[in-house]
Design an enzyme around this catalytic site. Structure first.
Site, mmCIF file in Angstrom:
data_model
loop_
_atom_site.group_PDB
_atom_site.id
_atom_site.type_symbol
_atom_site.label_atom_id
_atom_site.label_comp_id
_atom_site.label_asym_id
_atom_site.label_seq_id
_atom_site.Cartn_x
_atom_site.Cartn_y
_atom_site.Cartn_z
ATOM 1 N N GLU A 112 -10.653 -5.437 -6.043
ATOM 2 C CA GLU A 112 -10.057 -5.028 -4.852
ATOM 3 C C GLU A 112 -10.330 -4.739 -3.159
ATOM 4 O OE1 GLU A 112 -12.155 -1.139 -5.389
ATOM 5 O OE2 GLU A 112 -10.404 -0.042 -7.391
ATOM 6 N N HIS A 331 -11.978 10.518 3.458
ATOM 7 C CA HIS A 331 -12.431 9.651 1.391
ATOM 8 C C HIS A 331 -13.981 9.024 1.688
ATOM 9 C CE1 HIS A 331 -11.141 8.056 -1.826
ATOM 10 N NE2 HIS A 331 -12.329 7.103 -1.680
ATOM 11 N N ARG A 366 -17.997 1.178 3.419
ATOM 12 C CA ARG A 366 -17.909 1.078 2.093
ATOM 13 C C ARG A 366 -17.587 0.548 1.951
ATOM 14 N NH1 ARG A 366 -16.313 2.892 -2.102
ATOM 15 N NH2 ARG A 366 -15.124 4.866 -1.237
#
Length: 529
Positions: A112, A331, A366
Site C-alpha cells: 500500500e 477517512h 496515518r
C-alpha cells in the site's frame, strides 16, 4: 443503573481486543451506539501492517510510519507499535482468525501507499475489518456483555476526587440509564461524519471526543484529518471506499482524457502519502474535472476486490470499462483524546484507545493499514494495565448532578448536512485563515462555547449528535486556525510549507479549563486597556 468493573464505550477493533484480553474474573460491559457491526473497523477494506516478510524489518515499518506522519509522531510510541505488530498478527493467526494465505499456507502480504515493503495482511480479500470483527465477536468470553443501541452522552464524574466513575446514556426508546465502573474506556472511533464526503460508518461523528472534552480531558492534534483519496463518487455523492490496495495492485489515477495526474507530483506517484494524493485530486475537482481510478491493469479485479466490485455494481458502475469515478473524503482522525502509551487520559479513571485517542503513533498523517494495528496494540496494552490491578468492588454510584443547568437552544441547531457542508468547505482538504475564521464564527454563533457546560437530558438523540458534531467541529477548526503551516493531513493554502522551527512535534492541546482560563485572561486584558 448497573455497576461493573470495566465499561467500554464503542464496539470497534480496539474495544473488542480490550474486552477479549481482560481477565475472566473482571465483569465487562461494552456500550455501543448502534449495533456491534456499525463501526469503521467492520468497514475496513485495507489490512494490517506488520513487518513479517523475509526482506522486511520493524525498523523499516517504523521509518515508513514516521515519514508518512511528517515526523510529528512520538518515536517511542511508533517503535513499540511496529515492534509488536508481527506478534499481534501471529497471535490472531494462531487463534484461528482467517487471514488470506497462499497455497503453502503462508500469510499473503500486500503493498500500500508509503510502505517500502509488502507487509499488508488481509482477510477476505478486501474485507479485513469485517473478517476480524466477526472472528472476535464469535470468540467472546462469558464475562463480557455487549449492550447495543445505547447512546452515551455524558461521562459521570466524582467531583470530590475529580475521577470519571461512569456513563449516562439513552436507549433507542429514550429511556435514560446509568452505568458505573472503576475503569471507563472511550473507543468510539473518529469523526468522519463531520464531512460531506466520508468513508466512515454513519455512527462515527466524534461523540467520544466531545464526551471527553465535556468531562475536562485534554484533546490534541485535531487539525490532522486524513482524507482518503479514493471514495466511489456517483450521483454527486461519495458512496463507499475504494481501498488503497487497488492502487497497490497497479491502478492509476487519471483524468477523463486518460492523463495520469500523479506523474511528476511525487516519487511514489499513485502510492504517495494520502494527503498528497487527496490534495492533487481535489485541485482537479476544483477546476470541474472528474478523476477516475483506471483499473485496467489490475489482474482478476473482481476476485481480488469482491467488496469493491459489489459496491460498484450496486451503484451502476460498469467495471468492464476499467474506470471508477473517485473523490477524496474524510477517512481518519490522527488527533483525539490525549493519552499516554497505556491509554490513560488526563482525567482519572478515563481511558481512550483506537481512533478516538491520540497517542502519537500516527503523527500528522496515518500510514496505510496502521489503524487496525493500532486498535489491536492499544486494546491489548490497556488490558495488561487493568489486568495487573487488584479487583475492587464496583465504584459507589454516589455523585452530584446539576439538574438545573440544561442546554437552552436559543436558535435552531444546524442540520447534520449543514454541518457537513460547512466543514467540507471551510475546514476540509484545503484550508485558509479566511475559511477557518468563517467556520469558527458560524459555530460560535450557536453558543457552542457554552454547550459543554449544559445538561443534554431533555434533547433527542439526534439533537445530542448535532451538539457533539458542533463541539468536535469547533475543536478541529480552532486547531487548524492556530497551526500556521501545512503538515500531513493539515493543509493551509496560505501557509503551504512545513515550518519545523515553529511546529515540529508541537501539539495544540485543548481542554475546557485551558480555554476558560484563556478567555478569562483575554477579558482581564481588555478591561485593563
Amino acid at each position: 443503573m448497573r455497576k461493573t468493573n470495566v465499561i467500554i464505550i464503542g464496539s470497534g477493533i480496539a474495544s473488542l481486543q480490550l474486552a477479549r484480553s481482560l481477565r475472566d474474573d473482571l465483569n465487562v460491559i461494552v456500550l455501543t451506539k448502534s449495533n456491534v457491526y456499525k463501526s469503521n473497523s467492520n468497514l475496513a477494506q485495507g489490512g494490517i501492517a506488520a513487518a513479517i516478510g523475509k526482506r522486511d524489518h520493524p525498523d523499516k515499518h517504523y521509518m515508513d510510519t514516521l515519514v508518512a506522519g511528517s515526523h510529528h509522531n512520538d518515536p517511542e510510541a511508533v517503535l513499540e507499535l511496529t515492534n509488536e505488530a508481527p506478534f499481534l498478527i501471529q497471535e490472531l493467526n494462531k487463534q484461528g482468525c482467517p487471514f488470506d494465505k497462499n497455497e503453502n499456507g503462508e500469510l499473503l502480504l500486500g503493498m500500500e501507499g508509503a510502505h517500502s515493503e509488502y507487509r499488508i495482511v488481509h482477510g477476505g480479500g478486501d474485507a479485513t475489518g469485517r473478517t476480524i470483527i466477526q472472528f472476535m465477536t464469535s470468540n467472546m468470553n462469558p464475562n463480557i456483555e455487549i449492550i447495543e443501541n445505547f447512546f452515551v452522552y455524558e461521562l459521570l464524574m466524582d467531583e470530590s476526587s475529580n475521577r470519571c466513575i461512569g456513563a449516562k446514556g439513552k436507549y433507542s426508546n429514550g429511556q435514560i440509564d446509568y452505568y458505573f465502573a472503576e475503569h471507563i474506556v472511550i473507543a468510539t472511533g473518529g469523526c468522519g461524519q463531520l464531512y460531506s464526503y466520508t468513508s466512515n460508518a454513519e455512527t462515527v461523528a466524534g461523540d467520544g471526543i466531545a464526551l471527553a472534552y465535556q468531562a475536562g480531558a485534554e484533546i490534541t492534534d485535531m487539525e490532522f484529518i486524513q482524507f482518503h483519496p479514493t471514495l466511489l463518487f456517483t450521483g454527486k455523492k461519495a458512496v463507499g471506499l475504494v481501498s488503497e490496495a487497488v492502487r497497490g495492485e497497479g491502478a492509476r489515477l487519471i483524468t477523463k482524457e486518460g492523463i495520469p495526474i500523479m506523474d511528476g507530483v511525487h516519487l511514489l506517484r499513485d502510492l504517495a502519502p494520502r494527503h498528497i494524493v487527496s490534495q492533487t485530486i481535489y485541485s482537479f475537482i476544483e477546476k470541474g474535472k472528474q478523476i477516475f481510478l483506471d483499473i485496467s491493469e489490475v489482474d482478476h479485479f473482481e476476485n481480488r476486490f469482491p467488496t469493491i466490485t459489489n459496491l460498484c455494481e450496486r451503484n451502476g458502475i460498469d467495471l468492464k470499462k476499467g474506470l471508477i469515478p473517485v473523490v477524496p473524503g474524510s477517512h481518519f482522525l490522527m488527533g483525539g483524546i490525549k493519552t499516554d502509551l497505556d491509554g490513560r487520559s488526563s482525567v482519572k479513571g478515563l481511558y481512550a484507545i483506537g481512533e478516538a485517542a491520540c497517542t502519537g503513533v500516527h503523527g500528522a498523517n496515518r500510514l496505510a493499514s496502521n489503524s487496525l494495528l493500532e486498535g489491536l496494540f492499544f486494546g491489548k496494552r490497556l488490558a495488561e494495565i487493568v489486568n495487573a490491578q487488584t479487583i475492587t468492588q464496583p465504584v459507589d454510584s454516589t455523585f452530584s448532578e446539576n439538574i438545573e443547568c440544561y442546554m437552552n437552544i436559543s436558535r435552531p441547531l444546524p442540520s447534520i448536512k449543514e454541518i457537513q457542508a460547512s466543514m467540507m468547505e471551510n475546514a476540509g482538504i484545503v484550508r485558509t485563515k479566511k475559511g477557518l475564521m468563517k467556520q469558527k464564527a458560524w459555530l460560535e454563533s450557536f453558543d457552542i462555547e457554552n454547550w459543554a457546560e449544559k445538561k443534554l437530558d431533555h434533547l433527542t438523540t439526534e439533537e445530542i449528535v448535532q451538539v457533539f458534531m458542533m463541539i468536535t467541529s469547533w475543536l478541529i477548526t480552532n486547531s487548524a486556525l492556530e497551526r500556521t503551516e501545512s503538515r500531513g493531513g493539515h493543509f493551509r493554502q496560505d501557509y503551504p510549507s512545513e515550518n519545523d522551527h515553529k511546529w515540529l512535534r508541537k501539539q495544540i492541546i485543548q481542554c475546557k479549563k485551558m480555554i476558560k482560563d484563556e478567555k478569562h485572561e483575554q477579558i482581564k486584558a481588555a478591561l485593563a486597556t
